[in-house]
Design a protein around this motif. Sequence first.
Motif, PDB file in Angstrom:
ATOM      1  N   GLU A 199       0.815  -1.221   0.000  1.00 33.45           N
ATOM      2  CA  GLU A 199       0.000   0.000   0.000  1.00 33.45           C
ATOM      3  C   GLU A 199       0.847   1.269   0.000  1.00 33.45           C
ATOM      4  OE1 GLU A 199      -2.537  -0.393   3.419  1.00 33.45           O
ATOM      5  OE2 GLU A 199      -3.426  -2.238   2.627  1.00 33.45           O
ATOM      6  N   ASN A 200       2.007   1.221   0.628  1.00 33.80           N
ATOM      7  CA  ASN A 200       2.868   2.397   0.748  1.00 33.80           C
ATOM      8  C   ASN A 200       4.027   2.403  -0.235  1.00 33.80           C
ATOM      9  OD1 ASN A 200       1.934   4.073   3.174  1.00 33.80           O
ATOM     10  ND2 ASN A 200       1.838   1.965   3.929  1.00 33.80           N
ATOM     11  N   ARG A 201       3.976   1.534  -1.211  1.00 36.87           N
ATOM     12  CA  ARG A 201       5.064   1.395  -2.182  1.00 36.87           C
ATOM     13  C   ARG A 201       5.418   2.732  -2.840  1.00 36.87           C
ATOM     14  NH1 ARG A 201       5.402   0.702  -7.724  1.00 36.87           N
ATOM     15  NH2 ARG A 201       7.250  -0.434  -8.403  1.00 36.87           N
ATOM     16  N   ASP A 202       4.431   3.396  -3.394  1.00 42.39           N
ATOM     17  CA  ASP A 202       4.688   4.655  -4.107  1.00 42.39           C
ATOM     18  C   ASP A 202       5.256   5.729  -3.176  1.00 42.39           C
ATOM     19  OD1 ASP A 202       3.819   3.471  -6.440  1.00 42.39           O
ATOM     20  OD2 ASP A 202       1.807   4.317  -6.332  1.00 42.39           O
ATOM     21  N   ALA A 203       4.749   5.796  -1.950  1.00 43.47           N
ATOM     22  CA  ALA A 203       5.249   6.790  -0.992  1.00 43.47           C
ATOM     23  C   ALA A 203       6.706   6.491  -0.627  1.00 43.47           C
ATOM     24  CB  ALA A 203       4.382   6.789   0.264  1.00 43.47           C
ATOM     25  N   LEU A 204       7.060   5.222  -0.489  1.00 41.35           N
ATOM     26  CA  LEU A 204       8.441   4.853  -0.189  1.00 41.35           C
ATOM     27  C   LEU A 204       9.361   5.196  -1.364  1.00 41.35           C
ATOM     28  CD1 LEU A 204       7.704   1.456   1.551  1.00 41.35           C
ATOM     29  CD2 LEU A 204       8.817   3.418   2.628  1.00 41.35           C
ATOM     30  N   LEU A 205       8.920   4.884  -2.565  1.00 42.34           N
ATOM     31  CA  LEU A 205       9.726   5.196  -3.750  1.00 42.34           C
ATOM     32  C   LEU A 205       9.903   6.705  -3.901  1.00 42.34           C
ATOM     33  CD1 LEU A 205       8.329   2.569  -6.289  1.00 42.34           C
ATOM     34  CD2 LEU A 205      10.442   2.434  -4.960  1.00 42.34           C
ATOM     35  N   ALA A 206       8.866   7.469  -3.540  1.00 37.07           N
ATOM     36  CA  ALA A 206       8.943   8.933  -3.617  1.00 37.07           C
ATOM     37  C   ALA A 206       9.963   9.510  -2.633  1.00 37.07           C
ATOM     38  CB  ALA A 206       7.555   9.542  -3.352  1.00 37.07           C
ATOM     39  N   LYS A 207      10.325   8.739  -1.620  1.00 38.90           N
ATOM     40  CA  LYS A 207      11.328   9.167  -0.635  1.00 38.90           C
ATOM     41  C   LYS A 207      12.747   8.803  -1.083  1.00 38.90           C
ATOM     42  CE  LYS A 207       8.681  10.426   3.009  1.00 38.90           C
ATOM     43  NZ  LYS A 207       8.857  11.578   3.854  1.00 38.90           N
ATOM     44  N   GLY A 208      12.897   8.396  -2.344  1.00 36.42           N
ATOM     45  CA  GLY A 208      14.228   8.118  -2.874  1.00 36.42           C
ATOM     46  C   GLY A 208      14.685   6.680  -2.748  1.00 36.42           C
ATOM     47  N   VAL A 209      13.770   5.789  -2.459  1.00 28.77           N
ATOM     48  CA  VAL A 209      14.092   4.365  -2.373  1.00 28.77           C
ATOM     49  C   VAL A 209      14.097   3.788  -3.792  1.00 28.77           C
ATOM     50  CG1 VAL A 209      13.225   2.135  -1.544  1.00 28.77           C
ATOM     51  CG2 VAL A 209      13.138   4.146  -0.051  1.00 28.77           C
ATOM     52  N   ASP A 210      15.132   3.024  -4.114  1.00 29.61           N
ATOM     53  CA  ASP A 210      15.232   2.411  -5.444  1.00 29.61           C
ATOM     54  C   ASP A 210      14.418   1.128  -5.572  1.00 29.61           C
ATOM     55  OD1 ASP A 210      17.124   4.270  -6.592  1.00 29.61           O
ATOM     56  OD2 ASP A 210      18.611   3.379  -5.238  1.00 29.61           O
ATOM     57  N   ASP A 211      14.310   0.385  -4.469  1.00 28.14           N
ATOM     58  CA  ASP A 211      13.617  -0.895  -4.512  1.00 28.14           C
ATOM     59  C   ASP A 211      13.134  -1.254  -3.117  1.00 28.14           C
ATOM     60  OD1 ASP A 211      12.658  -3.038  -5.997  1.00 28.14           O
ATOM     61  OD2 ASP A 211      14.629  -3.589  -6.763  1.00 28.14           O
ATOM     62  N   ILE A 212      12.102  -2.089  -3.070  1.00 34.37           N
ATOM     63  CA  ILE A 212      11.560  -2.614  -1.822  1.00 34.37           C
ATOM     64  C   ILE A 212      11.589  -4.130  -1.954  1.00 34.37           C
ATOM     65  CG2 ILE A 212       9.546  -2.720  -0.299  1.00 34.37           C
ATOM     66  CD1 ILE A 212       8.657  -0.041  -1.768  1.00 34.37           C
ATOM     67  N   ALA A 213      12.102  -4.790  -0.921  1.00 30.14           N
ATOM     68  CA  ALA A 213      12.210  -6.250  -0.966  1.00 30.14           C
ATOM     69  C   ALA A 213      11.737  -6.853   0.346  1.00 30.14           C
ATOM     70  CB  ALA A 213      13.656  -6.661  -1.230  1.00 30.14           C
TER      71      ALA A 213
END
Length: 161
Positions: free
Chosen positions: A59-73
């Motif tokens: 659910e928070n994928r886009d918000a995390l990526l917007a904070k400069g995260v390249d990937d979520i694993a």
Amino acid sequence: MTIEPGSQIPDVTLMERTPDGPAKMSSKEFFDGKRIVIFGVPGAFTPTCSLNHLPGYLENRDALLAKGVDDIAVISVNDHHVMNAWAKATGAEGKIRFLADWDASFANATGLAKDLSAGGLGVRSTRFSMLVENGVVKFVEVEENPGQATVSSASAMLERL
């Protein structure tokens, strides 16, 4: 001892299901040159992991990526077939990377392994989250109770970022 901020991610072999089939990768290679949010779970398809922890990151994928995260694993002591099935079943395939720590080498090397044999699970990963930049741990949060996802949740990660 649990891995701490400033520590280099240990170099172990992980597996991931790709469109071309199962693929082995070194953790060093995976984290090299990237800013990655990774969270660990005791097991794919387990209640807290499937109903709380993973959905929060999805659910928070886009918000995390917007904070400069390249990937979520997400990483778990499961095989790559189980991780792939979990990705598909949750709708997270292609959105979050599902890493199989099939032999608990990552969990053991980071000090995040936990013996859950009493619950029929064997050696697993404890529930955690961390931010890794270019292979170096910036922060790590470990849950005291494996049935909770509070300090390692996506919302807690967003606050830290």
